[in-house]
Motif scaffolding. Structure first.
Motif, PDB file in Angstrom:
ATOM      1  N   ASP A 251       0.830  -1.204   0.000  1.00 30.13           N
ATOM      2  CA  ASP A 251       0.000   0.000   0.000  1.00 30.13           C
ATOM      3  C   ASP A 251       0.870   1.263   0.000  1.00 30.13           C
ATOM      4  OD1 ASP A 251      -2.280  -1.557   0.057  1.00 30.13           O
ATOM      5  OD2 ASP A 251      -2.410  -1.514   2.247  1.00 30.13           O
ATOM      6  N   VAL A 252       1.983   1.187   0.712  1.00 28.17           N
ATOM      7  CA  VAL A 252       2.906   2.328   0.785  1.00 28.17           C
ATOM      8  C   VAL A 252       3.561   2.562  -0.569  1.00 28.17           C
ATOM      9  CG1 VAL A 252       5.003   3.240   1.849  1.00 28.17           C
ATOM     10  CG2 VAL A 252       3.356   1.965   3.232  1.00 28.17           C
ATOM     11  N   THR A 253       4.120   1.519  -1.151  1.00 29.16           N
ATOM     12  CA  THR A 253       4.856   1.669  -2.411  1.00 29.16           C
ATOM     13  C   THR A 253       3.938   1.972  -3.594  1.00 29.16           C
ATOM     14  OG1 THR A 253       4.821  -0.746  -2.706  1.00 29.16           O
ATOM     15  CG2 THR A 253       6.768   0.220  -1.658  1.00 29.16           C
ATOM     16  N   ALA A 254       2.631   1.679  -3.437  1.00 26.13           N
ATOM     17  CA  ALA A 254       1.678   1.970  -4.512  1.00 26.13           C
ATOM     18  C   ALA A 254       1.155   3.404  -4.442  1.00 26.13           C
ATOM     19  CB  ALA A 254       0.500   0.994  -4.447  1.00 26.13           C
ATOM     20  N   ASP A 255       1.433   4.088  -3.337  1.00 25.77           N
ATOM     21  CA  ASP A 255       0.976   5.470  -3.166  1.00 25.77           C
ATOM     22  C   ASP A 255       1.967   6.405  -3.876  1.00 25.77           C
ATOM     23  OD1 ASP A 255       0.431   8.079  -2.211  1.00 25.77           O
ATOM     24  OD2 ASP A 255      -0.494   7.264  -0.403  1.00 25.77           O
ATOM     25  N   GLU A 256       1.618   6.871  -5.068  1.00 23.57           N
ATOM     26  CA  GLU A 256       2.546   7.655  -5.893  1.00 23.57           C
ATOM     27  C   GLU A 256       2.930   8.981  -5.237  1.00 23.57           C
ATOM     28  OE1 GLU A 256       1.103   8.129  -9.845  1.00 23.57           O
ATOM     29  OE2 GLU A 256       1.034   5.955 -10.261  1.00 23.57           O
ATOM     30  N   GLU A 257       1.984   9.649  -4.610  1.00 20.82           N
ATOM     31  CA  GLU A 257       2.281  10.927  -3.953  1.00 20.82           C
ATOM     32  C   GLU A 257       3.265  10.732  -2.811  1.00 20.82           C
ATOM     33  OE1 GLU A 257      -1.156  12.982  -2.615  1.00 20.82           O
ATOM     34  OE2 GLU A 257      -1.468  13.995  -4.550  1.00 20.82           O
ATOM     35  N   LEU A 258       3.035   9.680  -2.050  1.00 20.37           N
ATOM     36  CA  LEU A 258       3.885   9.399  -0.899  1.00 20.37           C
ATOM     37  C   LEU A 258       5.308   9.057  -1.346  1.00 20.37           C
ATOM     38  CD1 LEU A 258       3.056   9.446   2.067  1.00 20.37           C
ATOM     39  CD2 LEU A 258       2.884   6.949   1.991  1.00 20.37           C
ATOM     40  N   LYS A 292       2.961  11.121   7.242  1.00 15.71           N
ATOM     41  CA  LYS A 292       2.107   9.988   6.869  1.00 15.71           C
ATOM     42  C   LYS A 292       2.962   8.742   6.607  1.00 15.71           C
ATOM     43  CE  LYS A 292      -1.359   8.488   3.467  1.00 15.71           C
ATOM     44  NZ  LYS A 292      -2.115   8.874   2.240  1.00 15.71           N
ATOM     45  N   LEU A 293       4.093   8.927   5.944  1.00 18.36           N
ATOM     46  CA  LEU A 293       5.002   7.812   5.681  1.00 18.36           C
ATOM     47  C   LEU A 293       5.519   7.216   6.986  1.00 18.36           C
ATOM     48  CD1 LEU A 293       6.601   6.238   3.459  1.00 18.36           C
ATOM     49  CD2 LEU A 293       8.437   7.891   3.818  1.00 18.36           C
ATOM     50  N   GLU A 294       5.838   8.079   7.929  1.00 23.72           N
ATOM     51  CA  GLU A 294       6.329   7.596   9.231  1.00 23.72           C
ATOM     52  C   GLU A 294       5.231   6.811   9.956  1.00 23.72           C
ATOM     53  OE1 GLU A 294       8.370   9.244  13.369  1.00 23.72           O
ATOM     54  OE2 GLU A 294       7.678  10.661  11.839  1.00 23.72           O
ATOM     55  N   LYS A 295       4.005   7.291   9.874  1.00 23.45           N
ATOM     56  CA  LYS A 295       2.897   6.608  10.547  1.00 23.45           C
ATOM     57  C   LYS A 295       2.673   5.225   9.957  1.00 23.45           C
ATOM     58  CE  LYS A 295      -1.954   7.265  11.837  1.00 23.45           C
ATOM     59  NZ  LYS A 295      -3.132   8.187  11.758  1.00 23.45           N
ATOM     60  N   LEU A 296       2.833   5.088   8.623  1.00 27.48           N
ATOM     61  CA  LEU A 296       2.581   3.809   7.959  1.00 27.48           C
ATOM     62  C   LEU A 296       3.726   2.813   8.103  1.00 27.48           C
ATOM     63  CD1 LEU A 296       0.957   5.100   4.635  1.00 27.48           C
ATOM     64  CD2 LEU A 296      -0.205   3.898   6.505  1.00 27.48           C
ATOM     65  N   THR A 297       4.948   3.326   8.148  1.00 26.34           N
ATOM     66  CA  THR A 297       6.118   2.425   8.147  1.00 26.34           C
ATOM     67  C   THR A 297       6.898   2.414   9.450  1.00 26.34           C
ATOM     68  OG1 THR A 297       7.639   4.121   7.313  1.00 26.34           O
ATOM     69  CG2 THR A 297       6.404   2.838   5.677  1.00 26.34           C
ATOM     70  N   GLY A 298       6.698   3.441  10.272  1.00 21.30           N
ATOM     71  CA  GLY A 298       7.495   3.551  11.490  1.00 21.30           C
ATOM     72  C   GLY A 298       8.868   4.145  11.231  1.00 21.30           C
ATOM     73  N   LEU A 299       9.120   4.619  10.003  1.00 22.10           N
ATOM     74  CA  LEU A 299      10.421   5.190   9.656  1.00 22.10           C
ATOM     75  C   LEU A 299      10.301   6.703   9.468  1.00 22.10           C
ATOM     76  CD1 LEU A 299      11.651   2.584   7.018  1.00 22.10           C
ATOM     77  CD2 LEU A 299      12.484   2.851   9.368  1.00 22.10           C
ATOM     78  N   ASN A 300      11.088   7.443  10.230  1.00 21.65           N
ATOM     79  CA  ASN A 300      11.151   8.895  10.071  1.00 21.65           C
ATOM     80  C   ASN A 300      12.354   9.204   9.189  1.00 21.65           C
ATOM     81  OD1 ASN A 300      11.252  11.648  10.212  1.00 21.65           O
ATOM     82  ND2 ASN A 300      11.824  11.740  12.389  1.00 21.65           N
ATOM     83  N   ILE A 301      12.123   9.380   7.894  1.00 22.57           N
ATOM     84  CA  ILE A 301      13.263   9.512   6.988  1.00 22.57           C
ATOM     85  C   ILE A 301      13.930  10.885   7.076  1.00 22.57           C
ATOM     86  CG2 ILE A 301      12.339   7.780   5.412  1.00 22.57           C
ATOM     87  CD1 ILE A 301      11.617  10.031   3.480  1.00 22.57           C
TER      88      ILE A 301
END
Length: 320
Positions: A251-258, A292-301
């Protein structure tokens, strides 16, 4: 294109002369310019490696002699600037030929690049030839790829091949009004290493186009990691991606905006302002997407360690 054709094309374009290929007379003077009142023509010669080419312009007299001498000097400058022409260099960099004449044989370092622009490759080579020094060289490697080997001197203004590639990319985009992708091979230590580092640059170009098509500069050092990761078993790759990006990673990798937000943020060295400006979005929009990415993956890039982890997981995901 033959070496003589390159010279003719450049002379005609730059000087406006009507230069054509001819045969050198047996009594050619040492200054390389010969005239025939009977034929009403002026011939000049240009040594290139182990060959000597002869060219002709119409007319006979003092003015034509001066013109031919100037054209000869211009052609000699072209030959000197590119050091060697395409075919010998192409064979050498492809690993099937000897070091061509004109390539410095000492221990000088070179930045080595493979540059791709399908429709504008000729423009790329013309620009590089114009800005190259006598000890640099440029070669058409075919299929829209141009090799550029930049010899380094003691007062080089650039910290790395990657930094030079960024400046080169910016200048080329402005000059040729088109897109260019650059594979960075790194620094070759001496002419004997040029084929190896050109192979690195071309590999970076190929892998970069496959794994990160939205970028324009690809470093072999990064894609050396891809090569190593590609040898992992498929089950191991998928397990790693699921662990790092969570089980809903698709779901994360399919989100183009993210993913576009993450890619831009990583591309511009974790700089919110630079990334948002180049994406043409408000910085708060980018911050929202990173949250949003951090919430979905737990990674704060925004954190370097998490950025490296995320980048590695995304590379592995593209191999699945």
């Amino acid at each position: 294109m033959k070496q003589s054709d390159i010279i003719i094309e450049q002379l005609n374009r730059i000087s406006g002369l009507k230069v054509r290929r001819t045969t050198a007379p047996s009594d050619m003077p040492r200054d390389g310019v010969w005239q025939s009142e009977t034929l009403c023509s002026t011939v000049f010669t240009v040594p290139c490696g182990n060959k000597v080419y002869a060219f002709e312009i119409d007319g006979y007299g003092a003015a034509e002699r001066v013109t031919a001498s100037l054209a000869r000097e211009l052609a000699l400058g072209m030959v000197s600037k590119t050091a060697v022409f395409d075919e010998p260099v192409r064979a050498f960099l492809d690993g099937v030929g000897d070091i061509p004449q004109g390539v410095h044989l000492g221990k000088a370092d070179y930045y080595v690049f493979a540059m791709y622009s399908k429709d504008l490759a000729k423009n790329v080579r013309e620009y590089l030839n114009a800005m190259a020094y006598s000890c640099d060289f440029v070669a058409d490697m075919g299929d829209g790829v141009t090799a550029f080997c930049k010899r380094l001197d003691n007062d080089c203004d650039y910290q790395s091949a990657g930094e030079f590639a960024s400046v080169l990319k910016e200048n080329l985009t402005e000059e040729i009004k088109g897109n260019v992708k650059i594979g960075v091979g790194g620094v070759a230590h001496g002419a004997s290493e040029l084929p190896q580092y050109y192979a690195y640059a071309k590999s970076a170009l190929i892998n970069g186009a496959e794994y990160d098509p939205k970028s324009d500069i690809y470093s072999y050092k990064e894609y050396a990691l891809i090569k190593a990761l590609s040898e992992l078993p498929e089950a191991t790759k998928e397990k790693y991606v699921k662990t790092v990006l969570d089980r809903n990673y698709r779901d994360v990798t399919a989100d183009e905006e993210l993913m576009a937000a993450a890619d831009a943020f990583l591309q511009y060295s974790l700089n919110i302002s630079e990334a948002s400006r180049n994406m043409y979005v408000h910085r708060n929009t980018l911050i929202y997407r990173l949250d949003k990415l951090e919430k979905l993956t737990g990674l704060n890039i925004r954190n370097f360690a998490d950025a490296v982890t995320f980048r590695t997981a995304c590379l592995i995901h593209k191999m699945l």
